[in-house]
Design a protein around this motif. Structure first.
Motif, PDB file in Angstrom:
ATOM      1  N   THR A 179       4.565 -21.264 -12.701  1.00 33.64           N
ATOM      2  CA  THR A 179       4.777 -19.868 -13.102  1.00 33.64           C
ATOM      3  C   THR A 179       4.295 -19.538 -14.505  1.00 33.64           C
ATOM      4  OG1 THR A 179       7.031 -20.410 -13.830  1.00 33.64           O
ATOM      5  CG2 THR A 179       6.758 -19.614 -11.574  1.00 33.64           C
ATOM      6  N   MET A 180       4.020 -20.521 -15.329  1.00 34.91           N
ATOM      7  CA  MET A 180       3.597 -20.232 -16.700  1.00 34.91           C
ATOM      8  C   MET A 180       2.198 -19.602 -16.727  1.00 34.91           C
ATOM      9  SD  MET A 180       4.892 -23.476 -18.930  1.00 34.91           S
ATOM     10  CE  MET A 180       6.589 -23.539 -19.503  1.00 34.91           C
ATOM     11  N   GLU A 181       2.008 -18.698 -17.688  1.00 34.51           N
ATOM     12  CA  GLU A 181       0.705 -18.081 -17.889  1.00 34.51           C
ATOM     13  C   GLU A 181       0.152 -18.506 -19.244  1.00 34.51           C
ATOM     14  OE1 GLU A 181      -0.950 -16.462 -15.643  1.00 34.51           O
ATOM     15  OE2 GLU A 181       0.716 -16.553 -14.200  1.00 34.51           O
ATOM     16  N   ILE A 182      -1.077 -18.979 -19.246  1.00 37.63           N
ATOM     17  CA  ILE A 182      -1.716 -19.419 -20.484  1.00 37.63           C
ATOM     18  C   ILE A 182      -2.188 -18.193 -21.257  1.00 37.63           C
ATOM     19  CG2 ILE A 182      -3.499 -20.870 -21.495  1.00 37.63           C
ATOM     20  CD1 ILE A 182      -1.319 -22.341 -19.897  1.00 37.63           C
ATOM     21  N   ASP A 184      -3.485 -15.948 -24.802  1.00 36.66           N
ATOM     22  CA  ASP A 184      -4.542 -16.095 -25.816  1.00 36.66           C
ATOM     23  C   ASP A 184      -4.080 -16.996 -26.955  1.00 36.66           C
ATOM     24  OD1 ASP A 184      -6.281 -14.521 -24.377  1.00 36.66           O
ATOM     25  OD2 ASP A 184      -5.817 -12.680 -25.494  1.00 36.66           O
ATOM     26  N   HIS A 185      -2.792 -16.928 -27.286  1.00 39.61           N
ATOM     27  CA  HIS A 185      -2.262 -17.818 -28.326  1.00 39.61           C
ATOM     28  C   HIS A 185      -2.450 -19.279 -27.903  1.00 39.61           C
ATOM     29  CE1 HIS A 185      -0.481 -14.903 -31.023  1.00 39.61           C
ATOM     30  NE2 HIS A 185       0.133 -14.298 -30.014  1.00 39.61           N
ATOM     31  N   ALA A 186      -2.130 -19.577 -26.633  1.00 41.17           N
ATOM     32  CA  ALA A 186      -2.266 -20.947 -26.146  1.00 41.17           C
ATOM     33  C   ALA A 186      -3.722 -21.386 -26.146  1.00 41.17           C
ATOM     34  CB  ALA A 186      -1.681 -21.058 -24.736  1.00 41.17           C
ATOM     35  N   LYS A 187      -4.618 -20.508 -25.737  1.00 39.06           N
ATOM     36  CA  LYS A 187      -6.048 -20.852 -25.716  1.00 39.06           C
ATOM     37  C   LYS A 187      -6.575 -21.084 -27.125  1.00 39.06           C
ATOM     38  CE  LYS A 187      -6.925 -18.399 -21.384  1.00 39.06           C
ATOM     39  NZ  LYS A 187      -7.583 -17.235 -20.736  1.00 39.06           N
ATOM     40  N   HIS A 188      -6.058 -20.330 -28.083  1.00 41.82           N
ATOM     41  CA  HIS A 188      -6.466 -20.528 -29.476  1.00 41.82           C
ATOM     42  C   HIS A 188      -6.024 -21.893 -29.969  1.00 41.82           C
ATOM     43  CE1 HIS A 188      -6.311 -19.167 -33.943  1.00 41.82           C
ATOM     44  NE2 HIS A 188      -7.478 -19.683 -33.638  1.00 41.82           N
ATOM     45  N   VAL A 189      -4.782 -22.263 -29.638  1.00 41.63           N
ATOM     46  CA  VAL A 189      -4.279 -23.587 -30.016  1.00 41.63           C
ATOM     47  C   VAL A 189      -5.133 -24.674 -29.358  1.00 41.63           C
ATOM     48  CG1 VAL A 189      -2.343 -25.189 -29.798  1.00 41.63           C
ATOM     49  CG2 VAL A 189      -1.919 -22.802 -30.417  1.00 41.63           C
ATOM     50  N   ALA A 190      -5.455 -24.499 -28.086  1.00 40.44           N
ATOM     51  CA  ALA A 190      -6.260 -25.497 -27.374  1.00 40.44           C
ATOM     52  C   ALA A 190      -7.638 -25.662 -28.008  1.00 40.44           C
ATOM     53  CB  ALA A 190      -6.409 -25.087 -25.909  1.00 40.44           C
ATOM     54  N   LYS A 191      -8.242 -24.569 -28.410  1.00 35.65           N
ATOM     55  CA  LYS A 191      -9.551 -24.655 -29.061  1.00 35.65           C
ATOM     56  C   LYS A 191      -9.455 -25.409 -30.365  1.00 35.65           C
ATOM     57  CE  LYS A 191     -13.354 -21.836 -30.846  1.00 35.65           C
ATOM     58  NZ  LYS A 191     -13.868 -20.457 -31.063  1.00 35.65           N
ATOM     59  N   ASP A 192      -8.444 -25.100 -31.168  1.00 37.15           N
ATOM     60  CA  ASP A 192      -8.252 -25.797 -32.442  1.00 37.15           C
ATOM     61  C   ASP A 192      -7.973 -27.275 -32.227  1.00 37.15           C
ATOM     62  OD1 ASP A 192      -8.702 -23.618 -34.054  1.00 37.15           O
ATOM     63  OD2 ASP A 192      -6.584 -23.104 -34.281  1.00 37.15           O
ATOM     64  N   LEU A 193      -7.264 -27.581 -31.157  1.00 33.53           N
ATOM     65  CA  LEU A 193      -6.869 -28.956 -30.902  1.00 33.53           C
ATOM     66  C   LEU A 193      -8.018 -29.799 -30.359  1.00 33.53           C
ATOM     67  CD1 LEU A 193      -4.487 -31.003 -30.744  1.00 33.53           C
ATOM     68  CD2 LEU A 193      -4.089 -30.160 -28.419  1.00 33.53           C
TER      69      LEU A 193
END
Length: 276
Positions: A179-182, A184-193
């Motif tokens: 049920t979780m939705e990824i 833009d904040h999560a995608k930004h963290v993923a890019k940085d990581l």
């Protein structure tokens, strides 16, 4: 969500009693192989939108990833291996840091969010350990699961919120993943990581391997939501990587396999000594 916890609040003695002297969890958490799941655990954590917003808006790990690793591992190792006094100090430090991480619709001290954070540490850690050493029997598995609750309790998650057993945990986990939705904040963290161009050279050199292993540790739905591609070539590379790791890691001297745990505990104790 309001933050009702004062940074000066004394840690509840009953909670410290509950955290005291776990036994079975030691053999899992001491293993350095768990660090290989660090990026996957973070991406799972920020799959929860409240966690993602807090990390994205308040964390500097894109610039100082080693500092974030140091903080996370200090917390985990202290909760499992630290003395009662060390746990009290570190818990207070974590709560004080979390006190400023809040905004519209989220708070780092929200037990619902912290429950998910602790759950990711259990799920990823147990998966990697059992890939290397084989599965535990049911009795041992349940004992380790119960002891993993120390990572939730220390984040002010009420004991009753930690699922009662592994069956209940995986029902909770599967619902969350489905049920979780990824955001833009999560995608930004993923890019940085995963594509961190500001990180020290030694970290940038291993990022391709981190991206590969993280892709296949993550549940398929979460992986796809982050845009991590799975191809025949990458699946083959992952199988070879894990096969070689499984063939070599368990035979390494225990001193090597537990070195990160010893290093971070020593580092923690030196820093705590400097505060006294």
């Amino acid at each position: 969500m309001s933050n009702e916890n004062s940074s000066n609040e004394v840690v509840d003695s009953k909670m410290l009693d509950a955290l005291d002297k776990p036994q079975q969890i030691h053999q899992v958490v001491q293993e350095a192989i768990l660090l290989a799941g660090g990026a996957a655990a973070i991406l799972l954590q920020v799959a929860e939108p409240g966690v993602a917003q807090g990390v994205d808006e308040h964390s500097n790990f894109a610039y100082r990833p080693l500092d974030r690793l140091r903080t996370t591992m200090t917390y985990v190792y202290c909760m499992v291996f630290g003395t009662r006094e060390e746990k009290e100090v570190v818990i207070e430090m974590v709560h004080r840091a979390h006190a400023t991480v809040n905004g519209p619709g989220y708070s780092a001290n929200d037990p619902r969010l912290q429950l998910w954070v602790a759950a990711t540490l259990y799920a990823v850690g147990m998966d990697l350990y059992q890939q290397m050493f084989g599965k535990f029997d049911n009795t041992t598995s349940e004992a380790i699961y119960r002891e993993y609750s120390v990572l939730a309790l220390s984040l002010r998650v009420p004991p009753g919120m930690w699922p009662v057993d592994r069956k209940a945990f995986w029902e909770y986990w599967n619902y969350q993943v489905a049920t979780m939705e990824i955001t833009d904040h999560a995608k930004h963290v993923a890019k940085d990581l995963l594509h961190n161009k500001r990180a020290p050279i030694q970290i940038r050199m291993v990022l391709p391997l981190v991206r590969l292993t993280t892709t296949y540790i993550l549940p398929e739905r979460i992986r796809e939501a982050y845009g991590l591609r799975s191809t025949k070539l990458r699946r083959g590379a992952y199988r070879v990587t894990m096969g070689l790791t499984k063939a070599t890691y368990p035979s390494l001297p225990r001193a090597i396999r537990t070195y990160p745990m010893k290093y971070y505990l020593k580092d923690m104790r030196q820093r705590l000594k400097g505060k006294t």
